[in-house]
Design a protein around this motif. Structure first.
Motif, short mmCIF file in Angstrom:
data_model
loop_
_atom_site.label_atom_id
_atom_site.label_comp_id
_atom_site.label_asym_id
_atom_site.label_seq_id
_atom_site.Cartn_x
_atom_site.Cartn_y
_atom_site.Cartn_z
N ALA A 220 33.21 -7.54 2.96
CA ALA A 220 34.03 -6.34 3.16
C ALA A 220 34.91 -6.09 1.95
O ALA A 220 35.15 -4.94 1.57
N LEU A 221 35.41 -7.15 1.35
CA LEU A 221 36.21 -7.00 0.15
C LEU A 221 35.39 -6.41 -0.99
O LEU A 221 35.84 -5.51 -1.70
N SER A 222 34.18 -6.91 -1.15
CA SER A 222 33.32 -6.37 -2.20
C SER A 222 33.08 -4.88 -1.98
O SER A 222 33.09 -4.09 -2.93
N ARG A 223 32.91 -4.48 -0.73
CA ARG A 223 32.66 -3.07 -0.44
C ARG A 223 33.86 -2.19 -0.79
O ARG A 223 33.71 -1.11 -1.35
N ILE A 224 35.06 -2.65 -0.47
CA ILE A 224 36.21 -1.81 -0.76
C ILE A 224 36.49 -1.76 -2.27
O ILE A 224 36.93 -0.75 -2.80
N VAL A 225 36.22 -2.86 -2.96
CA VAL A 225 36.39 -2.84 -4.41
C VAL A 225 35.37 -1.89 -5.05
O VAL A 225 35.69 -1.13 -5.97
N ARG A 226 34.16 -1.93 -4.55
CA ARG A 226 33.15 -0.99 -5.06
C ARG A 226 33.53 0.45 -4.74
O ARG A 226 33.37 1.34 -5.57
N LEU A 227 34.05 0.67 -3.53
CA LEU A 227 34.46 2.03 -3.15
C LEU A 227 35.56 2.53 -4.08
O LEU A 227 35.56 3.69 -4.50
N SER A 228 36.48 1.64 -4.43
CA SER A 228 37.59 2.06 -5.28
C SER A 228 37.11 2.49 -6.65
O SER A 228 37.75 3.30 -7.32
N ALA A 229 35.97 1.94 -7.08
CA ALA A 229 35.44 2.28 -8.40
C ALA A 229 34.39 3.38 -8.35
O ALA A 229 33.83 3.75 -9.39
N GLY A 233 40.10 9.59 -7.53
CA GLY A 233 40.89 9.80 -6.32
C GLY A 233 41.21 8.54 -5.56
O GLY A 233 42.08 8.55 -4.69
N PHE A 234 40.52 7.45 -5.86
CA PHE A 234 40.83 6.17 -5.23
C PHE A 234 41.69 5.34 -6.17
O PHE A 234 41.46 5.31 -7.37
N ALA A 235 42.66 4.62 -5.58
CA ALA A 235 43.43 3.67 -6.38
C ALA A 235 42.52 2.53 -6.84
O ALA A 235 41.59 2.14 -6.14
N SER A 236 42.82 2.01 -8.02
CA SER A 236 42.05 0.89 -8.56
C SER A 236 42.38 -0.37 -7.78
O SER A 236 43.54 -0.67 -7.52
N ALA A 237 41.36 -1.11 -7.39
CA ALA A 237 41.55 -2.29 -6.55
C ALA A 237 41.13 -3.56 -7.27
O ALA A 237 40.11 -3.59 -7.95
N VAL A 238 41.93 -4.59 -7.12
CA VAL A 238 41.58 -5.94 -7.54
C VAL A 238 41.50 -6.79 -6.28
O VAL A 238 42.41 -6.76 -5.46
N GLY A 239 40.42 -7.52 -6.14
CA GLY A 239 40.22 -8.31 -4.93
C GLY A 239 40.31 -9.80 -5.18
O GLY A 239 39.92 -10.28 -6.25
#
Lengths: 316, 179
Positions: A220-229, A233-239
């Protein structure tokens, strides 16, 4: 706000990704700003309490609970007030459900605590509550596969009391995952505005979201990091993936909000934060006020969270 | 150093004696096997993972007094239940009890670690990674069946999903018993 999705790289199934983008595109930044201001105002007007262990800090939580309850009732929910008075501490956890259409017994929890120190709490955690309320508005008629439960925990600041009482009253087996937000509205583009726990090399500029996952939530973390990139319009995410079972020294940096009791029970969970005191010098001070919130960052944060939750609610 | 005060002849004698002492072990070793413990910090970190620990145990085999082959494992408990396993070889010099060593090792890091994802590397990093290190033990001593070293340094680099990361260990103490 239009998106140009890089769908193939996100890891979401196509239908889930469509829902994620649709939800993310519906975030209204004016509503986020209004919620943060109203929550801060509620803390300013509330009755002051001292923490159970004494000390000079002031704690407020009654009017913030009422605000969340009223805001959830506004778009047509029937919010539940989980009230308890154990050990002389009154706790009001507020929650409302978007019932799942095909897998209703599986719950995706989107959570944020509503209480605050020093009658302030704009970043900690009116920012998180604003996203919960905005998600409630956007996702209400989306008919997700899984049930989405929107929760505002009480007395997080005094030791995750509300989250622990919630777990004592509800079966954890129904929780497919928890997405918890705590301090999500502070960002800076200045050099060296970001610090990190020992040994962890985060970026030096504090303009990203940190998303921490326990081992069961690694995908799930990988998915949200991919979504952020995946688009503007999405904030940049570090997981970060951490064991999450509180057995190791680094856990003290990550087990500091309402997701922690869930992690200890083996529930897959994400903890989203602007890293609080590792970035925001106003953390847990009376100057944690709405004028210090970066609302552009909060909007991007909200888009990512609302979109991610909409995707998670469609299943794995 | 003392040779400097003896004049040219004395200097030559001292150099020859030092060379003879340097090339021969202070005591011809009859000990081929050595379990040991190591205490100190280890750090394997980079953009994809962090593992930090405090020490471990190992085993050295000496096919001859100047060569030690070893396997060593450390517990990296800072961010989870992680371990390293190193396999390497040391070249050991002998000047009486002083036995400095230098060598190379290959290390595998596995288990629970802090793993980092970002936009440039959004996949879940593997729990297994590898590194190569040089081991430097300048303050190592042997006496009878005992060995002891302080400030043993491992410096190296690993590759993680195609990206390099630093692999560093510093042992404050390394103590073994040979038999």
């Amino acid at each position: 706000m239009p998106f140009v999705p890089f769908a193939a790289a996100t890891g979401y199934p196509d239908a889930a990704l469509d829902r994620a983008y649709a939800a993310a595109g519906s975030v209204d930044p004016a509503r986020l700003r209004a919620h943060v201001g109203a929550m801060h105002d509620a803390h300013q007007r509330d009755v002051l309490e001292r923490p159970a262990w004494g000390g000079s800090m002031t704690h407020t939580h009654h009017l913030s609970a009422a605000y969340v309850r009223d805001q959830l009732a506004s778009p047509g929910y029937t919010p539940v007030v989980g009230h308890s008075d154990d050990d002389g501490l009154d706790v009001d956890n507020i929650y409302a459900d978007i019932r799942g259409s095909s897998r209703p017994d599986e719950q995706v929890l989107l959570t944020a605590h509503h209480d605050a120190w020093w009658q302030s709490g704009a970043d900690d955690n009116a920012s998180g509550v604003s996203i919960v309320l905005e998600a409630a508005r956007i996702l209400r008629d989306t008919h997700p596969a899984r049930t989405i439960r929107l929760v505002a925990f009480d007395r997080e600041e005094e030791g995750l009391i509300g989250a622990n009482r919630y777990l004592a009253a509800h079966a954890v087996e129904h929780v497919a995952m928890i997405v918890n937000m705590d301090c999500v509205g502070f960002a800076s583009d200045e050099a060296d505005s970001q610090r990190a726990p020992f040994g962890l090399g985060l970026r030096s500029v504090g303009n990203f979201i940190l998303v921490v996952a326990d081992e069961p939530a690694a995908d799930a973390l990988s998915r949200i990091v991919r979504l952020s990139a995946s688009g503007p319009g999405f904030a940049s995410a570090v997981g970060i993936i951490t064991p999450g079972d509180s057995h190791y020294p680094v856990d003290s940096s990550f087990l500091r909000s309402d997701h922690a009791p869930f992690w200890r029970r083996g529930v897959p969970g994400l903890f989203l934060t602007d890293t609080a005191n590792f970035r925001n010098t106003r953390y847990h001070t009376p100057s944690d006020t709405p004028d210090t919130v970066n609302f552009a960052f909060l909007e991007q944060f909200a888009r990512l969270v609302v979109g991610a939750v909409a995707g998670y609610a469609e299943g794995d | 150093m003392h040779a400097i005060h003896l004049g040219p002849a004395g200097f030559c004698i001292a150099v020859c004696a030092a060379a003879a002492a340097w090339s021969l072990p202070a005591r011809a070793s009859a000990f081929g096997h050595e379990p040991y413990v190591t205490v100190g910090g280890g750090y394997f970190g980079g953009s994809s993972r962090v593992a930090v620990g405090l020490g471990g145990v190992g085993y050295r085999f000496y096919p001859n007094p100047a060569l030690a082959l070893y396997v060593e494992s450390r517990w990296m408990l800072y961010g989870g239940n992680a371990f390293t396993t190193s396999n390497g070889g040391l070249y050991v010099l002998h000047v009486r009890a002083w036995a400095p060593a230098i060598g190379l090792q290959a290390t595998a890091v596995f288990g629970q670690q802090l793993r980092v994802l970002d936009a440039g590397n959004p996949g879940v990093p593997s729990k297994l990674s590898f590194s190569a290190q040089a081991r430097l033990a300048p303050l190592r001593f042997e006496r009878d069946r005992f060995t002891a070293a302080v400030l043993v340094v491992d410096l190296g680099i690993g590759i993680d999903d195609g990206r390099p990361f630093p692999a560093i260990s510093l042992s404050i103490a390394d103590i073994g018993v040979r038999f």
